[in-house]
Design a protein around this motif. Structure first.
Motif, PDB file in Angstrom:
ATOM      1  N   HIS A  60       0.844  -1.200   0.000  1.00  0.00           N
ATOM      2  CA  HIS A  60       0.000   0.000   0.000  1.00  0.00           C
ATOM      3  C   HIS A  60       0.881   1.252   0.000  1.00  0.00           C
ATOM      4  N   GLN A  61       1.894   1.225   0.827  1.00  0.00           N
ATOM      5  CA  GLN A  61       2.794   2.382   0.914  1.00  0.00           C
ATOM      6  C   GLN A  61       3.546   2.586  -0.398  1.00  0.00           C
ATOM      7  N   ALA A 108       1.158   4.143  -2.858  1.00  0.00           N
ATOM      8  CA  ALA A 108       0.898   5.537  -2.491  1.00  0.00           C
ATOM      9  C   ALA A 108       2.078   6.426  -2.862  1.00  0.00           C
ATOM     10  N   ARG A 109       3.268   5.971  -2.569  1.00  0.00           N
ATOM     11  CA  ARG A 109       4.470   6.751  -2.883  1.00  0.00           C
ATOM     12  C   ARG A 109       4.578   6.975  -4.389  1.00  0.00           C
ATOM     13  N   ILE A 116       1.028  10.157  -2.973  1.00  0.00           N
ATOM     14  CA  ILE A 116       0.076  10.315  -1.867  1.00  0.00           C
ATOM     15  C   ILE A 116       0.832  10.315  -0.541  1.00  0.00           C
ATOM     16  N   ASP A 117       0.589  11.318   0.254  1.00  0.00           N
ATOM     17  CA  ASP A 117       1.235  11.489   1.558  1.00  0.00           C
ATOM     18  C   ASP A 117       0.765  10.385   2.516  1.00  0.00           C
ATOM     19  N   PRO A 118       1.704   9.638   3.116  1.00  0.00           N
ATOM     20  CA  PRO A 118       1.310   8.551   4.024  1.00  0.00           C
ATOM     21  C   PRO A 118       0.697   9.050   5.340  1.00  0.00           C
ATOM     22  N   SER A 162      -1.851  11.281   5.355  1.00  0.00           N
ATOM     23  CA  SER A 162      -3.097  11.946   4.956  1.00  0.00           C
ATOM     24  C   SER A 162      -4.295  11.014   5.153  1.00  0.00           C
ATOM     25  N   TYR A 204      -4.547   8.542   2.337  1.00  0.00           N
ATOM     26  CA  TYR A 204      -3.745   7.324   2.526  1.00  0.00           C
ATOM     27  C   TYR A 204      -4.487   6.326   3.422  1.00  0.00           C
ATOM     28  N   GLU A 205      -5.142   6.824   4.458  1.00  0.00           N
ATOM     29  CA  GLU A 205      -5.893   5.929   5.357  1.00  0.00           C
ATOM     30  C   GLU A 205      -7.001   5.200   4.599  1.00  0.00           C
ATOM     31  N   LEU A 213      -6.981   4.612   1.316  1.00  0.00           N
ATOM     32  CA  LEU A 213      -6.264   3.715   0.405  1.00  0.00           C
ATOM     33  C   LEU A 213      -5.922   2.394   1.111  1.00  0.00           C
ATOM     34  N   GLU A 214      -5.482   2.484   2.357  1.00  0.00           N
ATOM     35  CA  GLU A 214      -5.083   1.284   3.110  1.00  0.00           C
ATOM     36  C   GLU A 214      -6.237   0.316   3.372  1.00  0.00           C
TER      37      GLU A 214
END
Length: 135
Positions: free
Chosen positions: A41-42, A45-46, A50-52, A54, A57-58, A60-61
């Motif tokens: 996921h990270q 996002a990277r 996407i800021d982890p 934010s 990001y939550e 997205l996870e």
């Protein structure tokens, strides 16, 4: 040895906006401890910027990643949109061990199709691993 990659995709919506993340991940470049799956996921996002830290990001996870188009030994670990990291680690270790054994055996035994002789292959791998102190 072939490169090990996998395509990771994830689609979701947040605040009325749709996001479709899609990235090919180099599995050989995934650092980490043995037995611990990388944070895909990270990585997605990277790659998407996407800021982890934010809310985006939550969100997205909370969505599952769909895996496909694996290459190298990773192919055998990618099925039905899932990726089996433990199996991949085992397959990669076995491929690496066999590559070392094959190179030594060809120097000593000459040009021979060692894959066609499963008993010899198993014996050579067992001796190699015993010398390394691994199973």
């Amino acid at each position: 040895m072939n490169r090990n990659t996998v395509r990771a995709r994830l689609a979701f919506s947040f605040k009325g906006e749709s996001y479709e993340l899609d990235s090919v991940i180099d599995l050989d470049g995934c650092p980490g401890e043995p037995g611990v799956m990388p944070d895909f996921h990270q990585r997605l996002a990277r790659a998407a910027g996407i800021d982890p830290y934010s809310y985006l990001y939550e969100v997205l996870e909370t969505h599952d990643i769909a895996f496909s188009d694996a290459t190298g030994v990773a192919e055998r670990s990618c099925r039905d949109g899932r990726f089996d990291w433990a199996r991949f680690e085992q397959e990669r270790r076995e491929a690496s061990d066999w590559q070392h054994v094959r190179s030594i055996a060809q120097q000593v035994l000459g040009a021979r199709d060692l894959d066609a002789e499963p008993e010899l292959k198993a014996a050579l791998l067992a001796v190699y691993r015993a010398g390394k102190g691994t199973d």
